[in-house]
Scaffold this active site. Structure first.
Site, mmCIF file in Angstrom:
data_model
loop_
_atom_site.group_PDB
_atom_site.id
_atom_site.type_symbol
_atom_site.label_atom_id
_atom_site.label_comp_id
_atom_site.label_asym_id
_atom_site.label_seq_id
_atom_site.Cartn_x
_atom_site.Cartn_y
_atom_site.Cartn_z
ATOM 1 N N ASN A 205 -10.426 0.044 0.173
ATOM 2 C CA ASN A 205 -8.956 0.109 0.183
ATOM 3 C C ASN A 205 -8.438 -0.459 -1.135
ATOM 4 O OD1 ASN A 205 -6.235 -0.347 0.533
ATOM 5 N ND2 ASN A 205 -6.420 -1.250 2.572
ATOM 6 N N CYS B 259 0.810 -1.223 0.000
ATOM 7 C CA CYS B 259 0.000 0.000 0.000
ATOM 8 C C CYS B 259 0.843 1.273 0.000
ATOM 9 C CB CYS B 259 -0.939 0.006 1.200
ATOM 10 S SG CYS B 259 -2.040 -1.406 1.192
ATOM 11 N N HIS C 115 -3.239 7.116 2.472
ATOM 12 C CA HIS C 115 -3.678 5.834 1.925
ATOM 13 C C HIS C 115 -5.026 5.506 2.561
ATOM 14 C CE1 HIS C 115 -4.210 1.703 1.108
ATOM 15 N NE2 HIS C 115 -3.802 1.272 2.286
HETATM 16 O O1 UT7 Z 1 -3.673 -1.234 3.693
HETATM 17 C C1 UT7 Z 1 -3.550 -1.824 4.947
HETATM 18 C C2 UT7 Z 1 -4.581 -2.921 4.985
HETATM 19 N N1 UT7 Z 1 -5.181 -3.267 6.211
HETATM 20 C C3 UT7 Z 1 -5.723 -2.424 7.101
HETATM 21 O O2 UT7 Z 1 -5.642 -1.247 7.033
HETATM 22 C C4 UT7 Z 1 -6.462 -3.055 8.247
HETATM 23 C C5 UT7 Z 1 -6.349 -2.273 9.516
HETATM 24 N N2 UT7 Z 1 -7.287 -2.788 10.477
HETATM 25 C C6 UT7 Z 1 -8.590 -2.507 10.414
HETATM 26 O O3 UT7 Z 1 -9.032 -1.783 9.540
HETATM 27 C C7 UT7 Z 1 -9.469 -3.039 11.500
HETATM 28 O O4 UT7 Z 1 -8.689 -3.707 12.467
HETATM 29 C C8 UT7 Z 1 -10.563 -4.019 10.952
HETATM 30 C C9 UT7 Z 1 -11.582 -3.216 10.166
HETATM 31 C C10 UT7 Z 1 -9.932 -5.077 10.069
HETATM 32 C C11 UT7 Z 1 -11.281 -4.689 12.105
HETATM 33 O O5 UT7 Z 1 -11.840 -3.724 12.962
HETATM 34 P P1 UT7 Z 1 -11.617 -3.837 14.542
HETATM 35 O O6 UT7 Z 1 -12.383 -2.746 15.124
HETATM 36 O O7 UT7 Z 1 -10.132 -3.862 14.789
HETATM 37 O O8 UT7 Z 1 -12.295 -5.207 14.868
HETATM 38 P P2 UT7 Z 1 -11.648 -6.524 15.480
HETATM 39 O O9 UT7 Z 1 -10.758 -7.194 14.489
HETATM 40 O O10 UT7 Z 1 -11.083 -6.213 16.817
HETATM 41 O O11 UT7 Z 1 -12.925 -7.418 15.652
HETATM 42 C C12 UT7 Z 1 -13.986 -7.031 16.542
HETATM 43 C C13 UT7 Z 1 -15.118 -8.015 16.345
HETATM 44 C C14 UT7 Z 1 -14.679 -9.479 16.357
HETATM 45 O O12 UT7 Z 1 -15.679 -10.224 17.006
HETATM 46 P P3 UT7 Z 1 -15.481 -10.665 18.541
HETATM 47 O O13 UT7 Z 1 -14.211 -11.476 18.565
HETATM 48 O O14 UT7 Z 1 -15.379 -9.390 19.317
HETATM 49 O O15 UT7 Z 1 -16.714 -11.452 18.804
HETATM 50 C C15 UT7 Z 1 -14.667 -9.836 14.900
HETATM 51 O O16 UT7 Z 1 -14.901 -11.200 14.679
HETATM 52 O O17 UT7 Z 1 -15.728 -7.773 15.073
HETATM 53 C C16 UT7 Z 1 -15.818 -9.021 14.385
HETATM 54 N N3 UT7 Z 1 -15.774 -8.757 12.963
HETATM 55 C C17 UT7 Z 1 -16.864 -8.461 12.242
HETATM 56 N N4 UT7 Z 1 -18.158 -8.380 12.568
HETATM 57 C C18 UT7 Z 1 -19.019 -8.064 11.605
HETATM 58 C C19 UT7 Z 1 -14.670 -8.703 12.149
HETATM 59 N N5 UT7 Z 1 -15.053 -8.393 10.896
HETATM 60 C C20 UT7 Z 1 -16.408 -8.253 10.925
HETATM 61 C C21 UT7 Z 1 -17.368 -7.932 9.948
HETATM 62 N N6 UT7 Z 1 -18.659 -7.833 10.337
HETATM 63 N N7 UT7 Z 1 -17.031 -7.667 8.660
#
Ligand code: UT7
Length: 339
Positions: A294, A124, A264
């Site tokens: 993204n 990225c 980005h």
């Molecule tokens: O170019 C670089 C590429 N990557 C990035 O920039 C990614 C950077 N990270 C992020 O954008 C965020 O960490 C995410 C959007 C990927 C995730 O958001 P988060 O607020 O960090 O959520 P999390 O991973 O801590 O997950 C929280 C909860 C989990 O459930 P439990 O364990 O609390 O029950 C996940 O399973 O949200 C759940 N979850 C979802 N729920 C509904 C994860 N993805 C989803 C989804 N819909 N799409």
């Protein structure tokens, strides 16, 4: 004598043309819910800022998108393809894993002949690495016009049953033409960095020389993107805040002197966290993640294309890339200065 000709004065290198291309197929958050994933428009919008993304169909490759973005940037620059001296393509999703490079294929597609062609792989942050590289050739007088295209089709490398990854990415291409501009304009600064100790938090395990693709890798979906989302989020913000501050300090600039911060487009919460930490005002920020998701290294030049008609002559635009590697980088561009 030849040596003397390589040692002329440094030339200001800037962006004289911009273009982009998105695939035809729009996929909304609701479309992803309708695919049967346990998610919602509300979750994706609130946690990422994404409402929509464009996805390349099975007949469309990175070079297909790059070709159209490139032609638009060349037209916008008002030059001919025969005026190009070099092509740099930033991509992690080239048409072919090893070779030929995307840059060579693009060279042929747009009708350029016998010129420098190079792929840059910095995920990225690739656009920052690519314009930094291209602008050095213009700056030293080695090349007059360099086409830089950032393109990625990450949708082809996500598990469409993994709700934590597939909603985040969209496909697209953004392109710029770099050329000589008025003194003091153009790509003013190049501050690029990396920390490979974080390589595991965002990676594709199989398909390279470490683990060539085999049936086992295929069955375990190891050819697809694996991401520790929370770790990527934390690493991004922990690197970006001090890096941007250090760049501002190094060049004796205040936050207020930057006209537009172009991040980005990975997650609106990453962007807003950095914005709040640094005291960036609302009108200094432009985001389009809601429209495109993204698009990896294409996201910064896609923002430049969306916003190109509203940048002011002489405005300082800061381009901030970050992502897998972990790699990150900042360029300050003084917009305009067309000769
Ligand atoms: O170019 C670089 C590429 N990557 C990035 O920039 C990614 C950077 N990270 C992020 O954008 C965020 O960490 C995410 C959007 C990927 C995730 O958001 P988060 O607020 O960090 O959520 P999390 O991973 O801590 O997950 C929280 C909860 C989990 O459930 P439990 O364990 O609390 O029950 C996940 O399973 O949200 C759940 N979850 C979802 N729920 C509904 C994860 N993805 C989803 C989804 N819909 N799409």
């Amino acid at each position: 004598m030849i040596i003397n000709s390589l040692m002329g004065p440094l030339i200001s290198a800037g962006i004289i043309g911009v273009g982009k291309e998105l695939p035809e197929k729009a996929v909304s958050n609701q479309d992803i819910v309708d695919m049967g994933l346990d998610t919602s428009d509300e979750w994706i919008s609130e946690r990422t800022g994404i409402k929509n993304r464009y996805i390349a169909d099975e007949n469309t490759s990175s070079v297909d998108l790059a070709e159209i973005a490139a032609k638009r940037a060349i037209e916008n620059a008002g030059i001919n393809v025969t005026d190009l001296d070099g092509i740099i393509v930033s991509t992690t999703t080239p048409d072919h894993l090893m070779f030929p490079s995307a840059a060579c294929l693009l060279q042929s597609r747009i009708g350029a002949r016998n010129i420098f062609a190079l792929d840059v792989s910095a995920a990225c942050t690739g656009f920052n690495y690519a314009i930094s590289t291209g602008s050095q050739f213009v700056r030293t007088g080695q090349m007059k016009n360099v086409l830089v295209v950032a393109v990625d089709c990450l949708s082809k490398f996500v598990d469409w049953t993994d709700r934590a990854v597939c909603p985040l990415f969209g496909d697209g291409a953004g392109a710029v033409v770099l050329s000589e501009v008025k003194e003091g304009y153009g790509v003013l600064t190049v501050d690029l960095s990396s920390d490979g100790r974080y390589g595991d938090i965002l990676k594709v395990q199989a398909g390279g020389s470490r683990q060539p693709m085999n049936q086992n890798g295929f069955d375990n979906k190891e050819y697809l993107i694996q991401m520790a989302g929370r770790a990527v989020f934390k690493t991004a913000v922990s690197k970006l805040v001090p890096s941007i501050s250090a760049v501002l300090e190094k060049y004796e600039l205040s936050v207020e002197e930057i006209g537009t911060f172009v991040f980005h487009q990975a997650n609106i919460r990453i962007i807003e966290f950095v914005k709040d930490k640094l005291g960036i005002a609302d009108d200094q920020l432009y985001t389009n993640i809601h429209k495109y998701g993204n698009t990896s290294s294409a996201s910064i030049p896609i923002v430049l294309d969306d916003k190109k008609s509203s940048f002011k002559e002489g405005e300082l635009v800061m381009l901030i890339g970050f992502g897998a590697g972990f790699a990150w980088g900042v360029n300050i561009v003084k917009w305009g200065g067309r000769l």
